[in-house]
Enzyme design. Structure first.
Site, PDB file in Angstrom:
ATOM      1  N   ASP A 103       0.577  -1.068   0.243  1.00 51.37           N
ATOM      2  CA  ASP A 103      -0.127  -0.310   0.190  1.00 51.37           C
ATOM      3  C   ASP A 103       0.843   1.574   0.023  1.00 51.37           C
ATOM      4  O   ASP A 103       1.774   1.511   0.322  1.00 51.37           O
ATOM      5  CB  ASP A 103      -0.317  -0.101   1.006  1.00 51.37           C
ATOM      6  CG  ASP A 103      -2.054  -1.297   1.628  1.00 51.37           C
ATOM      7  OD1 ASP A 103      -2.243  -1.616   0.453  1.00 51.37           O
ATOM      8  OD2 ASP A 103      -2.233  -1.742   2.240  1.00 51.37           O
TER       9      ASP A 103
HETATM   10  N1  URA Z   1      -1.008  -5.541   3.989  1.00 53.92           N
HETATM   11  C1  URA Z   1      -1.762  -5.039   3.681  1.00 53.92           C
HETATM   12  O1  URA Z   1      -2.507  -4.843   4.399  1.00 53.92           O
HETATM   13  N2  URA Z   1      -1.170  -3.602   3.680  1.00 53.92           N
HETATM   14  C2  URA Z   1       0.013  -3.825   2.532  1.00 53.92           C
HETATM   15  O2  URA Z   1       0.433  -3.008   1.867  1.00 53.92           O
HETATM   16  C3  URA Z   1       0.640  -4.876   2.097  1.00 53.92           C
HETATM   17  C4  URA Z   1      -0.400  -6.205   3.249  1.00 53.92           C
END
Ligand code: URA
Length: 238
Positions: A103
């Site tokens: 993310d």
């Molecule tokens: N899980 C998440 O919630 N975000 C990420 O970036 C990776 C795994």
């Protein structure tokens, strides 16, 4: 720069140079649509090479381990003009891309490569590549919460596969904690959703490990080349 055809084939992972020579002389290889059967032909990166009709990625395969900082998108282009992971690789001429996603507000380990076969393998659920995350969460998870994460929680109408969870630190005064979670699936926002499902929303997230790899001494925004042994381990060769 022009390179010998068999060298380009070997670097693309087709076969050894010797075997690539045999493939050439036995008529399996075309350059720009024409079958080449003699050795010594040189090709430019812009030449189109095919082996048994399958185009060859004439680019050298490259593999990087990147410590993605927070505030960077895991795409090669962002319509909103935000910083992308590729902005950190301006000196790398190959057309690399990220394997999987983190993310925008998540930091941590990301593999960047132009090896599509490896990228597919690593993101295919069948291979169950383990990913370890460090999450700062609201509240202090109980043993029952941690157990629930291990057994699986329901997110988006589906139960998550068994995971590993550990409470690394907790601060009852500040009402927060540090949780380590290892999963091998890769659903959208999976870690955030899992922790939210047990009542502990994530406030900060970092991926610490990916398969055999960890961040070692890298700082956010830094990258290094993967070692040949690491590449073969990721490919499942050792
Ligand atoms: N899980 C998440 O919630 N975000 C990420 O970036 C990776 C795994």
């Amino acid at each position: 720069m022009a390179e010998r055809l068999q060298k380009v084939m070997a670097e693309a992972g087709i076969a050894s140079r010797r075997k690539s020579e045999v493939l050439i002389t036995s008529g399996h290889v075309k350059v720009n649509g024409k079958t080449v059967t003699t050795l010594g032909v040189k090709v430019e990166p812009s030449d189109h090479v095919e082996v048994d009709g399958v185009p060859l990625n004439a680019e050298k395969l490259v593999y990087y381990l990147f410590y993605k900082p927070r505030g960077v998108v895991t795409t090669v282009h962002d319509e909103k003009g935000r910083k992308t992971v590729l902005d950190f690789f301006e000196d790398v001429p190959e057309r690399i891309y990220p394997v999987g996603r983190l993310d925008y507000d998540t930091s941590g380990l990301l593999i960047m490569t132009n090896d599509g076969a490896l990228a597919n393998r690593l993101t295919h659920p069948k291979y169950e590549v383990k990913k370890t995350y460090l999450a700062k969460v609201e509240g202090v998870p109980t043993n029952a919460d941690l157990k629930q994460l291990r057994l699986g929680v329901e997110i988006d109408g589906r139960k998550t596969a068994p995971a590993k969870s550990n409470l690394l630190d907790s601060d009852h005064k500040k009402n927060n904690a540090l949780v380590q979670l290892t999963i091998h699936e890769g659903h959208n926002h999976q870690v955030k959703k899992m922790l939210a499902a047990v009542g502990h929303p994530v406030t900060k997230l970092k991926r610490e490990r990916y398969g055999v790899l960890d961040l070692q001494s890298l700082q956010p925004g830094e990258y290094r080349k993967l070692k040949p042994i690491e590449i073969s381990k990721l490919k499942g060769e050792r």
